[in-house]
Design an enzyme around this catalytic site. Sequence first.
Site, short mmCIF file in Angstrom:
data_model
loop_
_atom_site.label_atom_id
_atom_site.label_comp_id
_atom_site.label_asym_id
_atom_site.label_seq_id
_atom_site.Cartn_x
_atom_site.Cartn_y
_atom_site.Cartn_z
N THR A 154 -0.20 -12.33 -9.22
CA THR A 154 -0.73 -13.87 -8.49
C THR A 154 -1.26 -13.79 -7.18
O THR A 154 -1.23 -12.97 -6.85
CB THR A 154 1.15 -14.45 -8.75
OG1 THR A 154 1.42 -13.12 -7.11
CG2 THR A 154 1.75 -14.20 -9.48
N ILE A 155 -1.46 -15.22 -7.09
CA ILE A 155 -2.59 -15.89 -6.29
C ILE A 155 -0.98 -16.03 -5.51
O ILE A 155 0.22 -17.05 -5.99
CB ILE A 155 -3.43 -16.87 -6.52
CG1 ILE A 155 -3.68 -17.17 -5.44
CG2 ILE A 155 -2.98 -18.19 -7.76
CD1 ILE A 155 -4.78 -18.28 -5.28
N SER A 156 -0.79 -16.07 -4.38
CA SER A 156 0.06 -15.88 -3.63
C SER A 156 0.34 -18.02 -3.48
O SER A 156 -0.99 -18.13 -3.71
CB SER A 156 0.38 -15.75 -2.63
OG SER A 156 0.18 -13.95 -2.24
N HIS B 245 -0.09 -18.42 2.27
CA HIS B 245 -1.29 -17.64 2.95
C HIS B 245 -1.35 -18.26 4.43
O HIS B 245 -1.80 -17.83 5.14
CB HIS B 245 -2.59 -18.13 2.36
CG HIS B 245 -2.41 -17.15 1.21
ND1 HIS B 245 -2.99 -18.02 -0.63
CD2 HIS B 245 -2.72 -15.84 0.74
CE1 HIS B 245 -2.96 -17.25 -1.07
NE2 HIS B 245 -2.31 -15.49 -0.62
N SER C 215 -7.27 -12.65 -6.37
CA SER C 215 -7.81 -13.41 -6.22
C SER C 215 -9.09 -14.02 -4.81
O SER C 215 -10.20 -14.30 -5.70
CB SER C 215 -7.40 -14.96 -6.25
OG SER C 215 -6.82 -15.16 -5.04
N HIS D 20 -6.40 -2.21 -6.32
CA HIS D 20 -6.16 -1.09 -7.10
C HIS D 20 -7.58 -1.10 -8.34
O HIS D 20 -6.91 -0.60 -9.32
CB HIS D 20 -5.29 -0.65 -6.52
CG HIS D 20 -4.26 -0.87 -7.36
ND1 HIS D 20 -2.97 -0.26 -7.73
CD2 HIS D 20 -3.96 -2.50 -7.26
CE1 HIS D 20 -1.87 -1.17 -8.21
NE2 HIS D 20 -2.22 -2.37 -8.12
N GLY E 11 -4.70 1.16 -1.99
CA GLY E 11 -4.30 0.07 -0.43
C GLY E 11 -3.63 0.88 1.08
O GLY E 11 -3.18 0.28 2.32
N THR F 183 2.04 -0.06 -5.75
CA THR F 183 1.95 0.60 -6.66
C THR F 183 0.48 1.50 -7.10
O THR F 183 -0.16 1.10 -6.44
CB THR F 183 2.19 -0.28 -7.78
OG1 THR F 183 1.39 -0.83 -8.61
CG2 THR F 183 4.04 -1.01 -7.90
N1 SAH Z 1 -3.26 -11.87 -1.90
C1 SAH Z 1 -3.46 -11.42 -3.15
C2 SAH Z 1 -2.73 -11.92 -3.84
C3 SAH Z 1 -2.70 -10.88 -5.63
S1 SAH Z 1 -0.83 -9.98 -6.65
C4 SAH Z 1 -3.82 -13.46 -3.29
O1 SAH Z 1 -2.99 -14.33 -3.20
O2 SAH Z 1 -4.42 -13.36 -4.52
C5 SAH Z 1 -1.17 -8.57 -5.49
C6 SAH Z 1 -1.96 -7.56 -5.63
O3 SAH Z 1 -2.20 -6.45 -5.04
C7 SAH Z 1 -2.34 -7.62 -6.78
O4 SAH Z 1 -4.01 -8.50 -7.16
C8 SAH Z 1 -2.44 -5.73 -6.97
O5 SAH Z 1 -3.43 -5.72 -7.97
C9 SAH Z 1 -2.30 -5.85 -5.62
N2 SAH Z 1 -2.18 -4.33 -5.44
C10 SAH Z 1 -0.53 -3.85 -5.92
N3 SAH Z 1 -0.81 -2.53 -5.44
C11 SAH Z 1 -1.80 -1.99 -4.61
C12 SAH Z 1 -2.44 -0.89 -4.19
N4 SAH Z 1 -1.89 0.06 -4.43
N5 SAH Z 1 -3.89 -1.25 -4.21
C13 SAH Z 1 -4.60 -2.34 -3.60
N6 SAH Z 1 -4.21 -3.33 -4.37
C14 SAH Z 1 -2.54 -3.15 -4.84
#
Ligand code: SAH
Length: 230
Positions: A58-60, A65, A91, A113, A147, A224
């Site tokens: 999701t986009i938060s 933010h 996003s 990821h 990450g 994850t």
């Molecule tokens: N800041 C983004 C949030 C996206 S949701 C926004 O507002 O658009 C969280 C994101 O974390 C997802 O896109 C998911 O793919 C990513 N994510 C989950 N586990 C991760 C990991 N181990 N390493 C990198 N990204 C990860």
Amino acid sequence: MAWRCSGDSNQELVDNLYDAGLIKSPIVKDAFLKVDRADYAPHNPYKDCPQSIGHSATISAPHMHASAIEYCLAHLSPDKERRVLDIGSGSGYLTHILAEMVGDKGTVVGLEHIRELRDLGEHNAQKSARGRQLLEAGRIKFRHGDGRKGWVEDGKSDWDVIHVGASARILHEELLDQLKAPGCMFIPVDDEHGIDQSVWRIEKDAKGEITKQRLFGVRYVPLTDPPRGS
Ligand code: SAH
């Protein structure tokens, strides 16, 4: 509180976030005004709520933010060569706003990821002339990786600010190690039962001393292993 900040335009959304005290600083407001959320959110971009962007991500909500930036503000000033890591860039919206915050000398790396979401962030940034300029100048970079291990960019793995956009099961040591002294991390972490989550603000002072502050309860997607094939 959140739904009240929705608007009919980017300007109105940002004005409402400011009037509600969710954006507190004029410099944060300016950075939000420079980035049109319509380039990043697939529907109703000026609604103050999270939205699906596919791949279970999701986009938060914009107020989340805003609070992430406000809590790390002292480490985002453009007076120094800032390095910012945005883990789970999704996003790409926050990645772009962070680049506006740190100014000409700064670098922001959005780390994903899921390869398609890494590409989505870059694709969204390319929609505006400003986003293209930041990409071409290397001030925003979108990278593919896990990450939880942090990230090395240009041979450097020290970050003024680490923002984590997904909820971690634990506070990963690798991320604490990669935080500059001084530096700041905004990270949602699962509680001990794995049901609720809280955002933590981790501050490392100039001597390397770490202070952990629990901010508030949240609901984020988990940090994850990547899905197979990503
Ligand atoms: N800041 C983004 C949030 C996206 S949701 C926004 O507002 O658009 C969280 C994101 O974390 C997802 O896109 C998911 O793919 C990513 N994510 C989950 N586990 C991760 C990991 N181990 N390493 C990198 N990204 C990860």
